[in-house]
Structure formats: structure tokens, C-alpha cells
Design an enzyme around this catalytic site. Structure first.
Site, mmCIF file in Angstrom:
data_model
loop_
_atom_site.group_PDB
_atom_site.id
_atom_site.type_symbol
_atom_site.label_atom_id
_atom_site.label_comp_id
_atom_site.label_asym_id
_atom_site.label_seq_id
_atom_site.Cartn_x
_atom_site.Cartn_y
_atom_site.Cartn_z
ATOM 1 C CD GLU A 154 -3.074 -1.098 2.097
ATOM 2 O OE1 GLU A 154 -2.866 -0.542 3.291
ATOM 3 O OE2 GLU A 154 -4.237 -1.588 2.232
ATOM 4 C CD GLU A 308 -4.251 -6.334 2.348
ATOM 5 O OE1 GLU A 308 -4.827 -5.831 3.230
ATOM 6 O OE2 GLU A 308 -2.905 -6.104 2.192
HETATM 7 C C1 GLA Z 1 -4.210 -2.860 4.778
HETATM 8 C C2 GLA Z 1 -3.061 -3.579 4.936
HETATM 9 C C3 GLA Z 1 -2.958 -4.766 5.576
HETATM 10 C C4 GLA Z 1 -3.788 -4.782 6.828
HETATM 11 C C5 GLA Z 1 -5.272 -4.431 6.361
HETATM 12 C C6 GLA Z 1 -6.269 -4.469 7.623
HETATM 13 O O1 GLA Z 1 -5.111 -3.206 3.726
HETATM 14 O O2 GLA Z 1 -2.349 -3.688 3.683
HETATM 15 O O3 GLA Z 1 -1.340 -5.108 6.110
HETATM 16 O O4 GLA Z 1 -3.278 -3.594 7.683
HETATM 17 O O5 GLA Z 1 -5.015 -3.161 5.838
HETATM 18 O O6 GLA Z 1 -7.346 -4.018 7.079
#
Ligand code: GLA
Ligand code: ZN
Length: 687
Positions: A154, A308
Site C-alpha cells: 500500500e 486483500e
Molecule cells: C491494509 C494492509 C494490511 C492490513 C489491512 C487491515 O490493507 O495492507 O496489512 O493492515 O489493511 O485491514
């Protein structure tokens, strides 16, 4: 057919997996393999925050534990998405090399700790990342189980350190060549802010220069440039060793800090989806989530990966609400319907301590498969297995494009008028403000309600292949986009542009000689004299004219553009105030096409009716030629041989029945159907 992961061309069912947290629990690592298989998972993302274990001391590397994990996974039929660890720095590094730690907008250097807070410019960090990524690639990129690089995590944020400030100045020099050019582009003679030397230029520190909108905009452009440049250091490092393994980075839908369209150098776009299901109306949430999938697919205009999402709950909102029965499968199939080749989770096993110990995971602290979440995840795994042979590689085709442009967003949200106030932070958009994102989403929603595939485009994209283009609040016209619109309409395209469009150029200078600028007064056949910015408690109405395709009067609010028809036909006029009877909706025939101008912020009920007109006039195909009940939408993916897969999605929380225009095969049930019954939160896949 484009294979996003050529070494493993299948729908991926996977999760972030952090074995480095469990190295002293061998039984748990063993159990993980058993549970991964039980959940019908075929892949995991490993190494995302592993730097402290991969290089425990400066220059001392330990990859053996990782190799054992990857081997073991592979031996059990589970592939690895291998991450570079740059998303979090080891403490030895941030303590010894201050330059890797970010400086905030207030000019304060971070202390050690946390994550996603490294300086993208730091020569030391870049050097160390290159070293680490090269070594990882040398060791693992030829491993048969490693299918994809997950670069960092991210990418986000910005840094105001001296290295970044210098890089910003160099970037500006290259862009503007002379200070005269820059002073003009930024209109700095205003308030005596004229720059006489490049060293006088600083980024917008919170206690510094915030009033120059051209500077604010260029700073955001620079942050994107610098982040992508950093990402390319990582990409180049791993590709230099083995160019065959594609690279992805996990993005965050409409995140405002980066222009994600500049991330199209990635081989694969992936993203992290965390809708707040069951907070208010799920239909609204589903429509928003659908738009997020579309904006991510549109970065490369190709399929993407859902990197994710949570199998149950997130823990970074005040209430961690569990997904209700049915929602997990529905949300998973929604991603696939919009072009995802995967459903992946954060996270596989719930961490035992620290800030995410209560974040949803496939395996809870209890450590077994006996949970509802585990069963939901397993159901998704089985469903993806049933679909993969048929739909893998099929693509979303759209005839409609909605313009969403990050630079336009930055400029319009920074503008002090015609509705200055809170920037559009939340998508339900309470409070005064310009509501750019909400406007974009409202128009996307009108198409979603009708079951129509939608692409997003920005002002650097080609729009010539679409039948219908929607330009919500196109405040800025950059990159000769006015010419593109003109050519599009001349050639027969249909366009709708809305209030507060065509106001400024590439560097946020207002067009002289009338709005909409850049030649668009001619295309739309109107002149927008001024815009009345209303308070939240104000409203007006749009009264349909006799010659318009439908009757009635519809509420409008926020912005009332006062426009003059100069060749355009008037389709609706304002119902009250001193501009009662003046046009608020017009259409102009231009070349072979038509240009509609909607001068105000119309409500959804108007848009639902009006889009029927636009869609049928432009000859845009609906994914099912039938009336859709509220809360039901339809998306399609098309295979190379022309086979169409129709995803009928019910987010209404109620049972819905639908007559189909033809006979279809229900792929998951294996029966032929002429009508379907959808349970609450059920998705059917037809062909
Ligand atoms: C983000 C991060 C993860 C985790 C999630 C939790 O997407 O990439 O490492 O912290 O949030 O929702
Ligand atoms: Zn920096």
C-alpha cells in the site's frame, strides 16, 4: 487471453500469510498447511513485513526460514506471491539512518516504528531496497512456486524532508524550465509570492505556503512521481534477475494521495477492498464497492487481483461488525464479476498480539476449522474452483466510460468556490463541500442500477472507442482534453458533462473568455456565466421542458450553473429563485454526436430516468435486457470465443425473482433456466 500469473493461470484463492510471527510455534506452522488445504486456498502472500527477519542486522541476511516455508507450501500445492519487505523498516535501520524516516507536513521527523512511513527519496533506503530485492529475486524468483511479486505494501503518504524538498525543486525545474514560466503557471504575483530563485520554493508545509493552488497541485503530482519512481527501483531490481515474474502492488481504490493511473507500469494491478458491509444500506455499499473495482480495473484496462479483503471484520473502524451470512460469498463474486482473477484475504492467521490481533482472519485464535468464517472461506474456495476453467481470462467489456481524474479531483477539492468547505472525505458526503467523488459515484450508480458495465477513464486515456462518455464535474481540462471531447462528439459520440466543468487549465489557471473553456462552449452550445453555490439547506428544482423526453419536476441542489443556450436545445429549466425559467439541462447536436450539459447537481431519481434516455440513444447494451428490481445488478465478462458470463447480484437482503430474456445455463447449479430466484446476498453466474 491475458494470464495475470502465467505460472499459475487459475483463479487465486489466497491470503496474506505472516509465518515470521510464528517461527517459534512449529506446530502452528504445520497446522497452517493443513488448514490452507481445507479452506481450498491455493496461494499465500508472504514476506510483506519481514525485513527484520530477512536482514536481522545490517548486511546479515537470513533467507533460510523463508525458503523452508515456500518449499513446504509448494510441496502442498500452494503457490507464493512473494512480497518485497519495504513497507516497514527494521529498527536497526531507522535508528542508524535518520534519512529513511519521513518528515511530516509540520516539518517534524518521525521517530522509529510503525509502517508505510519511509522516505521515497532517501538514497540509503533506495540502495537498501534494491539490495534486498535483488537478493530475494536471486534466491526465489526461479522457484517453481513463486508466481508474482508483491511490491512493498500500500504505497502511500508523503515526505517533507530536505531530500524530498530538493527532489521537488529539480522536478519543477525540469517541468517549467524557467522561474518566469513557473511564476505565471502558479499565478504567484498574487499576494506578492513571486519566486526569484528555485531555493525559495517549498512544498506546502502546514505552517507555510498553502495559498498557491498550482503549487499544491504540482506537489501532489510530484508525490505520485516520486512514489512511482521508488516503485520502479523495486521493479527493476527483481526484473533484472528474472523478467518472467510479473509485478503487482496493492492499491487502495479512490485513495486521494496518489494518481493511481500513473501506476500502469505495473504488470498487474491488485487492490485491497474493505467495504463497511452492514453499516446502513448494503445496496449503497455494494454500488460503491463495484465502483472501486471498476476504478482499479481501469488503471490498466485489464483484469486485476483482489489482494486483500476481510473474511469477517476489520478492526480499524469503531465497530467491528461481522459479515452476515451470505455476504462473504457475494462480496467475493462481486470482485470476480468486475474482472478480478482472485479473492485474497487479510489475513490467513490472526496475529496473537499488536494492533491487528482482532482483525478478521481465516483462522482465528482458536486455531481450528470449526468457525463460521472458516466455512464461509471454504465455500468461496470451492466456488472459485468450480468457475476457474470457464471464466479465467474472460474480460469486462464496457461501452460507457465515466471520467474520473485524480488531478481534476485534487484541483477541484482545493478550489475555494463555488462550495468551499470540508473536502470530500466520506462518501456519504455530509456537510458543505464540492463533493467531486460523490458526483462521480452518483453517475456510476445510475449505470450500476441498470446493470451496465462501466470503465473509468482519465484525461490521458483514449475515449474514442466508447459509445457514451460521462464527464462529472470536469473542473479542470488538461492534456488537450477539450480537443478529445470535440473529436469524440464530432465523430458521433454522446457525452454528458455536469456542473462546474471546464473552469481551469492544466496548472489550475481559470480559462479566459467563458466557460466551459478549451473550445467546449461550441461543442455544448452553451455559455456558463456563473455558478450559484447553495448552502446544504437550500434546493431548487429542474422542470422538464415540453420537448424533453419525459415530464416532471426533480429536486436539485448544491450547484446551480447559470447558463445561456447558444445553439443548444433546452431540456429543463430551474423551478425557482431569480433564475427561474433559465436552462439547467441542454443538448447540442455537434458533428455526428450529441453533447448534454447538466448545469446542476441532480438527485438519483432524475438520473435514473435520464440515463434510460442516454443509454438507449447511445445504443449501449444492458447486461440483461430486463427491468432489474431494486438492489439487483448485473455484470458481464466475455471470453475470447465470445462466450458471455453474466453475474446477477442481489445485495438487497431480500429474495428477488427475475425473468430472463433468454434461456441461460446456471453455471454453479448446472441447470438451464428461464427465470431465477435470488436469495438475499446471492450471486448467480449464467452463460
Ligand atoms: C491494509 C494492509 C494490511 C492490513 C489491512 C487491515 O490493507 O495492507 O496489512 O493492515 O489493511 O485491514
Ligand atoms: Zn523524504
Amino acid at each position: 487471453m491475458k494470464k495475470l500469473t502465467p505460472k499459475f493461470p487459475q483463479l487465486i484463492h489466497g491470503a496474506d500469510y505472516n509465518p515470521e510471527q510464528w517461527l517459534s510455534y512449529p506446530d502452528i506452522l504445520k497446522k497452517d498447511i493443513e488448514l490452507l488445504k481445507k479452506a481450498h486456498m491455493n496461494s499465500v502472500s508472504v514476506g510483506i513485513f519481514s525485513w527484520a527477519h530477512l536482514e536481522p542486522q545490517e548486511g546479515v541476511y537470513d533467507f533460510d526460514w523463508l525458503e523452508e516455508i515456500i518449499n513446504n507450501l509448494y510441496d502442498n500445492g500452494i503457490y507464493t506471491v512473494l512480497a518485497t519487505p519495504s513497507g516497514a523498516k527494521p529498527l536497526w535501520m531507522s535508528e542508524k539512518y535518520e534519512e529513511v524516516r519521513r518528515v511530516s507536513k509540520d516539518g517534524v521527523r518521525d521517530k522509529s516504528g510503525d509502517r508505510h512511513n519511509h522516505c521515497y527519496t532517501s538514497p540509503y533506503y533506495r540502495m537498501k531496497v534494491k539490495q534486498m530485492d535483488t537478493k530475494l529475486a536471486e534466491r526465489f524468483s526461479h522457484h517453481p512456486g513463486v508466481v508474482l511479486w508483491h511490491l512493498s505494501n500500500e504505497f502511500c503518504g508523503e515526505c517533507y524532508c530536505p531530500n524530498c524538498v530538493n527532489a521537488f525543486r529539480e522536478w519543477l525545474k525540469e517541468k517549467y524550465q524557467t522561474l518566469d514560466n513557473l511564476n505565471h503557471a502558479w499565478w504567484t504575483h498574487f499576494w506578492s509570492h513571486t519566486y526569484r530563485s528555485w531555493d525559495q520554493i517549498n512544498p506546502p508545509f502546514s505552517n507555510g505556503e498553502l495559498s498557491i493552488h498550482g503549487l499544491n497541485l504540482d506537489w501532489k503530482r510530484f508525490v505520485t512521481h516520486q512514489t512511482v519512481d521508488f516503485m520502479k527501483v523495486e521493479m527493476d531490481a527483481v526484473k533484472a534477475v528474472n523478467p518472467e515474474i510479473p509485478c503487482t502492488a496493492n492499491l487502495m481504490h479512490f485513495y486521494d494521495g496518489l494518481d493511481y493511473n500513473k501506476f500502469d507500469c505495473l504488470d498487474v494491478v491488485s487492490w485491497d477492498n474493505y467495504p463497511q458491509w452492514h453499516r446502513g444500506n448494503n445496496v449503497d455499499i455494494a454500488a460503491r464497492s463495484g465502483a472501486c473495482h471498476d476504478v482499479m480495473r481501469s488503471v490498466k484496462h485489464q483484469n486485476f487481483l483482489l489482494m486483500e479483503n476481510t473474511p469477517s471484520t476489520v478492526n480499524w473502524v469503531p465497530a467491528s461488525k461481522l459479515k452476515r451470512p451470505g455476504m462473504h460469498l457475494a462480496a467475493s463474486l462481486q470482485a470476480v464479476a468486475h474482472g478480478s482473477e482472485s479473492v485474497q484475504y487479510f489475513q490467513f492467521r490472526k496475529s496473537r498480539g499488536s494492533s491487528e490481533k482482532f482483525h478478521g482472519a481465516v483462522v482465528d485464535h482458536v486455531g481450528t476449522d470449526e468457525t463460521r468464517v472458516f466455512r464461509d472461506v471454504t465455500e468461496v474456495g470451492k466456488t472459485l474452483e468450480a468457475l476457474t476453467d470457464k471464466i479465467y481470462g474472460s474480460e469486462v467489456k464496457a461501452e460507457v466510460a465515466v471520467i474520473y481524474d485524480w488531478e481534476n479531483r485534487w484541483a477541484v477539492e482545493n478550489a475555494q468556490g463555488p462550495r468551499y468547505g470540508s473536502r470530500s472525505k466520506s462518501w456519504d458526503g455530509k456537510g458543505d463541500g464540492i463533493h467531486y467523488i460523490e458526483t462521480v459515484l452518483k453517475h456510476h450508480r445510475a449505470l450500476w442500477n441498470k446493470g451496465i458495465n462501466v470503465d473509468f477513464v482519465d484525461m490521458e486515456d483514449d475515449i474514442s472507442g466508447y459509445k457514451l462518455v460521462i464527464a462529472p464535474m470536469l473542473y479542470m481540462l488538461r492534456n488537450n482534453f477539450g480537443d478529445k471531447i470535440k473529436a469524440f462528439v464530432e465523430g458521433g459520440g454522446k457525452i454528458l458533462m455536469t456542473a462546474n466543468s471546464g473552469i481551469v487549465d492544466d496548472t489550475d489557471l481559470c480559462f479566459l473568455g467563458g466557460w466551459p473553456g478549451a473550445g467546449l462552449m461550441e461543442v455544448f452550445g452553451i455559455w456558463n456565466e456563473s455558478i450559484d453555490g447553495l448552502w446544504d439547506e437550500d434546493e431548487n428544482s429542474m422542470v422538464m421542458s415540453e420537448n424533453s423526453p419525459f415530464d416532471g419536476s426533480f429536486r436539485c441542489s448544491e450547484l446551480c450553473g447559470i447558463i445561456h443556450a447558444r445553439g443548444a436545445e433546452v431540456l429543463a429549466t430551474y423551478g425557482s429563485d431569480f433564475y427561474e425559467g433559465e436552462p439547467c439541462l441542454t443538448v447540442n447536436k455537434f458533428g455526428q454526436g450529441k453533447a448534454y450539459y447538466l448545469a446542476t447537481q441532480a438527485d438519483g431519481d432524475f438520473l435514473d430516468k435520464f440515463y434510460d434516455v442516454l443509454v438507449s440513444e447511445a445504443g449501449v447494451k444492458r447486461n440483461l435486457e430486463t427491468e432489474l428490481p431494486y438492489g439487483v445488478t448485473v455484470h458481464t465478462r466475455t471470453a475470447d470465443d465470445g462466450t458471455e458470463f453474466v453475474f446477477v447480484e442481489n445485495y438487497s437482503g431480500e429474495e428477488k425473482e427475475l425473468m430472463l430474456p433468454n434461456e441461460y445455463l446456471d453455471i454453479l447449479d448446472g441447470i438451464r433456466v428461464k427465470s431465477i430466484k435470488l436469495e438475499p446476498y446471492q450471486v448467480k453466474v449464467l452463460s
